[in-house]
Design a protein around this motif. Structure first.
Motif, PDB file in Angstrom:
ATOM      1  N   GLU A  27       3.093   8.380   2.969  1.00 57.15           N
ATOM      2  CA  GLU A  27       4.326   7.789   2.266  1.00 57.15           C
ATOM      3  C   GLU A  27       4.485   6.350   2.980  1.00 57.15           C
ATOM      4  N   LEU A  28       5.122   5.766   1.823  1.00 53.17           N
ATOM      5  CA  LEU A  28       5.330   4.316   2.055  1.00 53.17           C
ATOM      6  C   LEU A  28       7.020   4.272   2.447  1.00 53.17           C
ATOM      7  N   ASP A  29       7.241   3.151   3.394  1.00 53.42           N
ATOM      8  CA  ASP A  29       8.438   2.773   3.682  1.00 53.42           C
ATOM      9  C   ASP A  29       9.083   1.538   3.513  1.00 53.42           C
ATOM     10  N   ASN A  30      10.151   1.309   3.805  1.00 55.83           N
ATOM     11  CA  ASN A  30      10.698  -0.280   3.786  1.00 55.83           C
ATOM     12  C   ASN A  30      10.120  -1.188   4.816  1.00 55.83           C
ATOM     13  N   ASN A  31       9.390  -0.898   5.426  1.00 54.60           N
ATOM     14  CA  ASN A  31       8.472  -1.807   6.367  1.00 54.60           C
ATOM     15  C   ASN A  31       7.084  -2.161   5.689  1.00 54.60           C
ATOM     16  N   LEU A  32       6.989  -1.849   4.590  1.00 51.37           N
ATOM     17  CA  LEU A  32       5.512  -1.977   3.912  1.00 51.37           C
ATOM     18  C   LEU A  32       5.206  -3.481   4.119  1.00 51.37           C
ATOM     19  N   ALA A  33       5.893  -4.486   3.773  1.00 45.61           N
ATOM     20  CA  ALA A  33       5.646  -5.838   3.789  1.00 45.61           C
ATOM     21  C   ALA A  33       5.067  -6.190   5.201  1.00 45.61           C
ATOM     22  N   THR A  67      -2.574 -10.504  -0.612  1.00 42.17           N
ATOM     23  CA  THR A  67      -3.202 -11.061  -1.694  1.00 42.17           C
ATOM     24  C   THR A  67      -3.990  -9.891  -2.660  1.00 42.17           C
ATOM     25  N   ARG A  68      -4.391 -10.372  -3.944  1.00 41.77           N
ATOM     26  CA  ARG A  68      -5.169  -9.748  -4.890  1.00 41.77           C
ATOM     27  C   ARG A  68      -6.553  -9.443  -4.105  1.00 41.77           C
ATOM     28  N   ALA A  69      -7.125 -10.484  -3.779  1.00 43.18           N
ATOM     29  CA  ALA A  69      -8.643 -10.697  -3.037  1.00 43.18           C
ATOM     30  C   ALA A  69      -8.717  -9.729  -1.977  1.00 43.18           C
ATOM     31  N   GLU A  70      -7.567  -9.857  -1.120  1.00 36.64           N
ATOM     32  CA  GLU A  70      -7.563  -8.872  -0.059  1.00 36.64           C
ATOM     33  C   GLU A  70      -7.674  -7.373  -0.395  1.00 36.64           C
ATOM     34  N   ALA A  71      -6.644  -7.241  -1.104  1.00 33.36           N
ATOM     35  CA  ALA A  71      -6.382  -5.762  -1.845  1.00 33.36           C
ATOM     36  C   ALA A  71      -7.714  -5.344  -2.269  1.00 33.36           C
ATOM     37  N   ILE A  72      -8.383  -5.868  -3.071  1.00 33.10           N
ATOM     38  CA  ILE A  72      -9.640  -5.580  -3.882  1.00 33.10           C
ATOM     39  C   ILE A  72     -10.595  -5.399  -3.000  1.00 33.10           C
ATOM     40  N   ALA A  73     -10.837  -6.337  -1.934  1.00 37.07           N
ATOM     41  CA  ALA A  73     -11.961  -6.199  -1.094  1.00 37.07           C
ATOM     42  C   ALA A  73     -11.646  -4.848  -0.074  1.00 37.07           C
ATOM     43  N   LEU A  74     -10.518  -4.642   0.361  1.00 36.40           N
ATOM     44  CA  LEU A  74     -10.382  -3.331   1.127  1.00 36.40           C
ATOM     45  C   LEU A  74     -10.591  -2.190   0.179  1.00 36.40           C
ATOM     46  N   ALA A  75     -10.010  -2.140  -0.925  1.00 39.44           N
ATOM     47  CA  ALA A  75     -10.194  -1.100  -1.740  1.00 39.44           C
ATOM     48  C   ALA A  75     -11.879  -0.738  -2.000  1.00 39.44           C
ATOM     49  N   ASN A  76     -12.564  -1.930  -2.272  1.00 34.56           N
ATOM     50  CA  ASN A  76     -13.950  -1.666  -2.238  1.00 34.56           C
ATOM     51  C   ASN A  76     -14.580  -1.103  -1.221  1.00 34.56           C
ATOM     52  N   ALA A 106      -8.943  -0.422  -9.041  1.00 37.39           N
ATOM     53  CA  ALA A 106      -8.432  -1.332 -10.038  1.00 37.39           C
ATOM     54  C   ALA A 106      -6.773  -1.799  -9.744  1.00 37.39           C
ATOM     55  N   PRO A 107      -6.494  -3.087  -9.984  1.00 38.26           N
ATOM     56  CA  PRO A 107      -5.042  -3.204  -9.774  1.00 38.26           C
ATOM     57  C   PRO A 107      -4.301  -2.390 -10.387  1.00 38.26           C
ATOM     58  N   LEU A 115       3.430  -8.489  -2.936  1.00 38.32           N
ATOM     59  CA  LEU A 115       2.445  -7.407  -2.478  1.00 38.32           C
ATOM     60  C   LEU A 115       1.293  -7.301  -3.484  1.00 38.32           C
ATOM     61  N   ARG A 116       0.230  -6.974  -3.313  1.00 35.04           N
ATOM     62  CA  ARG A 116      -0.796  -6.680  -4.241  1.00 35.04           C
ATOM     63  C   ARG A 116      -1.160  -5.181  -3.938  1.00 35.04           C
ATOM     64  N   ARG A 117      -1.481  -4.537  -5.188  1.00 32.32           N
ATOM     65  CA  ARG A 117      -1.818  -3.088  -4.948  1.00 32.32           C
ATOM     66  C   ARG A 117      -2.874  -2.884  -5.814  1.00 32.32           C
ATOM     67  N   VAL A 118      -4.050  -2.099  -5.230  1.00 33.16           N
ATOM     68  CA  VAL A 118      -5.423  -1.575  -5.924  1.00 33.16           C
ATOM     69  C   VAL A 118      -5.478  -0.347  -5.644  1.00 33.16           C
ATOM     70  N   GLY A 119      -5.692   0.357  -6.626  1.00 39.09           N
ATOM     71  CA  GLY A 119      -5.787   1.831  -6.329  1.00 39.09           C
ATOM     72  C   GLY A 119      -7.055   2.645  -6.945  1.00 39.09           C
ATOM     73  N   ALA A 120      -7.331   3.733  -6.594  1.00 39.38           N
ATOM     74  CA  ALA A 120      -8.459   4.755  -7.262  1.00 39.38           C
ATOM     75  C   ALA A 120      -8.050   6.005  -7.247  1.00 39.38           C
ATOM     76  N   THR A 121      -8.650   6.979  -7.967  1.00 40.24           N
ATOM     77  CA  THR A 121      -8.342   8.367  -7.876  1.00 40.24           C
ATOM     78  C   THR A 121      -9.811   8.934  -7.722  1.00 40.24           C
TER      79      THR A 121
END
Length: 130
Positions: A27-33, A67-76, A106-107, A115-121
């Motif tokens: 679960e996410l909370d208010n400290n996410l950033a 950043t989008r690039a960081e989110a994509i790299a970690l998601a990959n 995908a974003p 923040l940037r979010r990239v997710g997959a199922t």
């Protein structure tokens, strides 16, 4: 009857070992950033079982980064972990069999534009060790 496991707890423990630079949680909370990058692992409705031992879980994995690039790299990297390293692996409590994406990384939109979010199922087949 299938012995169901806490799949979120199982995956979070394994992801904490695999991705030590990220915060891994359900679960996410208010400290996410202030906790970036974050990997969020949640079981979603669906899936099923064979009535004996094997369960098929549907898992949403979202990555949050500055950043989008960081989110994509970690998601990959997470995608490679789920589809490669997790497949066929065993812990003290669970054996993970087949793993695969239902939706590739995908974003995804997120309310906080800082923040940037990239997710997959994913679908993950698992059964207890004993």
């Amino acid at each position: 009857m299938t012995a169901l496991l806490d799949i979120e707890g199982e995956l979070i423990a394994r992801a904490n070992d695999r991705f030590p630079a990220a915060v891994v949680r359900d679960e996410l909370d208010n400290n996410l950033a202030s906790e970036l990058p974050t990997i969020q692992i949640e079981q979603v409705p669906g899936g099923g079982d064979d009535g004996l031992r094997l369960a098929r879980h549907l898992i949403d994995i979202n990555v949050y980064a500055a950043t989008r690039a960081e989110a994509i790299a970690l998601a990959n990297s997470v995608h490679a972990w789920v589809t490669g390293e997790l497949r066929g692996s065993t812990s003290d409590t669970a054996v993970i069999g087949l793993t695969g994406p239902l939706a590739l990384p995908a974003p995804r939109p997120y309310e906080n534009t800082g923040l940037r979010r990239v997710g997959a199922t994913y679908q993950i087949y698992v059964h207890p060790v004993s």
